[in-house]
Design a protein around this motif. Structure first.
Motif, PDB file in Angstrom:
ATOM      1  N   ILE A   7       0.858  -1.187   0.000  1.00  0.00           N
ATOM      2  CA  ILE A   7       0.000   0.000   0.000  1.00  0.00           C
ATOM      3  C   ILE A   7       0.894   1.238   0.000  1.00  0.00           C
ATOM      4  CG2 ILE A   7      -2.209   0.771   0.972  1.00  0.00           C
ATOM      5  CD1 ILE A   7      -1.211  -1.456   3.250  1.00  0.00           C
ATOM      6  N   PRO A   8       1.487   1.525  -1.150  1.00  0.00           N
ATOM      7  CA  PRO A   8       2.479   2.594  -1.193  1.00  0.00           C
ATOM      8  C   PRO A   8       1.911   3.982  -0.905  1.00  0.00           C
ATOM      9  CG  PRO A   8       2.005   1.773  -3.394  1.00  0.00           C
ATOM     10  CD  PRO A   8       1.309   0.871  -2.432  1.00  0.00           C
ATOM     11  N   THR A   9       0.589   4.104  -0.949  1.00  0.00           N
ATOM     12  CA  THR A   9       0.012   5.430  -0.712  1.00  0.00           C
ATOM     13  C   THR A   9       0.004   5.803   0.771  1.00  0.00           C
ATOM     14  OG1 THR A   9      -2.156   4.362  -0.710  1.00  0.00           O
ATOM     15  CG2 THR A   9      -1.443   5.384  -2.774  1.00  0.00           C
ATOM     16  N   ILE A  10       0.111   4.810   1.617  1.00  0.00           N
ATOM     17  CA  ILE A  10       0.134   5.119   3.050  1.00  0.00           C
ATOM     18  C   ILE A  10       1.504   5.682   3.448  1.00  0.00           C
ATOM     19  CG2 ILE A  10       0.037   4.155   5.384  1.00  0.00           C
ATOM     20  CD1 ILE A  10      -2.025   2.256   4.535  1.00  0.00           C
ATOM     21  N   GLN A  11       1.483   6.750   4.204  1.00  0.00           N
ATOM     22  CA  GLN A  11       2.717   7.319   4.743  1.00  0.00           C
ATOM     23  C   GLN A  11       2.956   6.740   6.131  1.00  0.00           C
ATOM     24  OE1 GLN A  11       4.501   9.278   2.708  1.00  0.00           O
ATOM     25  NE2 GLN A  11       2.832   8.871   1.268  1.00  0.00           N
ATOM     26  N   PHE A  12       4.166   6.268   6.349  1.00  0.00           N
ATOM     27  CA  PHE A  12       4.481   5.727   7.657  1.00  0.00           C
ATOM     28  C   PHE A  12       5.348   6.706   8.457  1.00  0.00           C
ATOM     29  CE2 PHE A  12       3.394   1.996   5.264  1.00  0.00           C
ATOM     30  CZ  PHE A  12       2.729   1.199   6.184  1.00  0.00           C
ATOM     31  N   ILE A  13       4.932   6.925   9.685  1.00  0.00           N
ATOM     32  CA  ILE A  13       5.742   7.753  10.578  1.00  0.00           C
ATOM     33  C   ILE A  13       6.239   6.860  11.710  1.00  0.00           C
ATOM     34  CG2 ILE A  13       5.723   9.679  12.203  1.00  0.00           C
ATOM     35  CD1 ILE A  13       3.575  10.986  10.554  1.00  0.00           C
ATOM     36  N   MET A  14       7.526   6.798  11.883  1.00  0.00           N
ATOM     37  CA  MET A  14       8.069   6.027  12.990  1.00  0.00           C
ATOM     38  C   MET A  14       8.072   6.926  14.225  1.00  0.00           C
ATOM     39  SD  MET A  14       8.428   3.620  10.961  1.00  0.00           S
ATOM     40  CE  MET A  14       9.056   2.195  11.849  1.00  0.00           C
ATOM     41  N   TYR A  15       7.545   6.380  15.301  1.00  0.00           N
ATOM     42  CA  TYR A  15       7.424   7.166  16.517  1.00  0.00           C
ATOM     43  C   TYR A  15       8.085   6.342  17.603  1.00  0.00           C
ATOM     44  CZ  TYR A  15       5.174   9.763  20.306  1.00  0.00           C
ATOM     45  OH  TYR A  15       4.924  10.521  21.425  1.00  0.00           O
ATOM     46  N   THR A  16       9.199   6.787  18.081  1.00  0.00           N
ATOM     47  CA  THR A  16       9.988   5.888  18.912  1.00  0.00           C
ATOM     48  C   THR A  16      11.004   6.607  19.757  1.00  0.00           C
ATOM     49  OG1 THR A  16      11.554   4.078  18.795  1.00  0.00           O
ATOM     50  CG2 THR A  16      11.635   5.656  17.026  1.00  0.00           C
ATOM     51  N   SER A  17      11.543   5.872  20.689  1.00  0.00           N
ATOM     52  CA  SER A  17      12.599   6.458  21.507  1.00  0.00           C
ATOM     53  C   SER A  17      13.971   6.040  20.990  1.00  0.00           C
ATOM     54  CB  SER A  17      12.437   6.054  22.973  1.00  0.00           C
ATOM     55  OG  SER A  17      12.108   4.698  23.077  1.00  0.00           O
TER      56      SER A  17
END
Lengths: 211, 211
Positions: free
Chosen positions: A80-90
DNA sequence: TTAAAATTACTACTAAAGTGGTATTGTGCT
DNA sequence: AGCACAATACCACTTTAGTAGTAATTTTAA
């Protein structure tokens, strides 16, 4: 707050720590431009369910114990290349950041960042931006510089530079010789000198040192 | 506004358009954490004067007509590595961005960004951040992805990945074989298969295609 | 449970790459 | 004028790399 967009940005969150999850969900619910469609506490469910949802942005905690958020992104992004992924992490060592970007993540926000910035990040990613904490941006720039300066301080002559560039394209001695109108033996000599200067003894080593 | 720091952040600005210069100077003067030590309208003076000043951050407009702001950074950064350079410009094609970063710039802000964000960017750079407009960050991430996916869509097996990584370090077949407890002939076979998959016929070509 | 990959391995051969020595000519610097 | 270095070139030799065909075993996915 009035919605700025006709339809809300549809997001999902993958986060195992229920306390954090509740907290960010409550923060995001306050934003009328964002709709939290679904939340997941572990990757398998996320992996199986997300492809069936209509989503704009997915926020992923990288370090769920015993699992790997980067793998999740790597597996989902091509589907699903249209989804933007944001990594939220420490976690934010250089390795992790790069793996995440490599896997297809668009943004990378550390938990140290004020949590309320998350909704900005989501909007940013939705609009085609690449939200990043300033410390992350720093890492990228730094590694960029390292990448550019990994080169040695060794000075190659003009001819030698020409030749090492051709070496980097995988050309053979004969091919280089033809392109430069030299004899193969001359090319050989130049390469020997290059190797001497760089203190290596193969093409690949030379390229690794020089570039 | 009370100063947040004991001493102000000392900055210089290189900008040929006096209108813009006046505007941003007036904006920055309103910020009690920032002190505009000096401004320059062209690079030569900047180049000769900046090394004699005590500065934390220099804001540089890239596109002064007939001159090159990137060259300025490239020339100054090695001399005074403690100064952080922020490129402030309307040019933002990928090439320019990378050249600037490569030259040693820390941040890259487009003029499209709200001008008042500039003072934030300066503080950010001073604190060790890498201020970047979101569109710039985007470019970097994108090129990162391109860089990572310049690789073929070809899938290498686990073993093949191990081996191509070792090839990239310049190891010989024998050395790879020893590290993986394989026979040299097996390594040879794997490499042949890698080359087949990548449609190449030498180590360097394989590395160029895959990485 | 098959068929398709992946992983291992060998033989035999050819083509490149790398090492070492040597030498001539030109160019820039002192 | 003399020196250092860049650029050119050749010979002789060793070591690696790449090509081709074949095949047994194990894993994985359909």
């Amino acid at each position: 707050m009035k919605p700025l967009l006709e339809s809300k940005i549809k997001i999902a969150i993958v986060e195992d720590d229920l306390e954090i999850l509740d907290y960010i969900v409550s923060l995001l619910k306050a934003d009328s431009n964002i709709e939290v469609v679904k939340t997941f506490e572990e990757y398998n469910t996320a992996f199986n369910t997300i492809p069936n949802l209509i989503l704009d942005v997915v926020v992923v905690d990288i370090n769920l114990p015993g699992q790997n958020g980067i793998e999740l992104v790597k597996a989902l992004k091509p589907k699903i290349p249209t989804i933007q992924f944001i990594m939220y992490t420490s976690l934010f060592d250089a390795e992790t950041v790069f793996s995440a970007l490599k896997a297809g993540a668009t943004g990378y926000i550390t938990k140290e960042t004020q949590p309320d910035k998350l909704s900005d990040a989501i909007k940013d990613a939705f609009k085609g931006g690449a939200p990043m904490s300033s410390d992350i941006a720093r890492k990228i720039v730094k590694s960029f510089h390292e990448f550019e300066n990994k080169s040695t301080n060794v000075q190659l002559s003009k001819r030698e530079k020409e030749i090492i560039n051709m070496l980097s394209q995988g050309l053979r001695y004969k091919e280089i010789a033809d392109k430069l109108f030299l004899s193969t033996e001359t090319v050989r000599t130049h390469i020997r000198n290059i190797y001497d200067k760089l203190q290596v003894n193969s093409r690949t080593e030379a390229l690794n040192k020089y570039f």
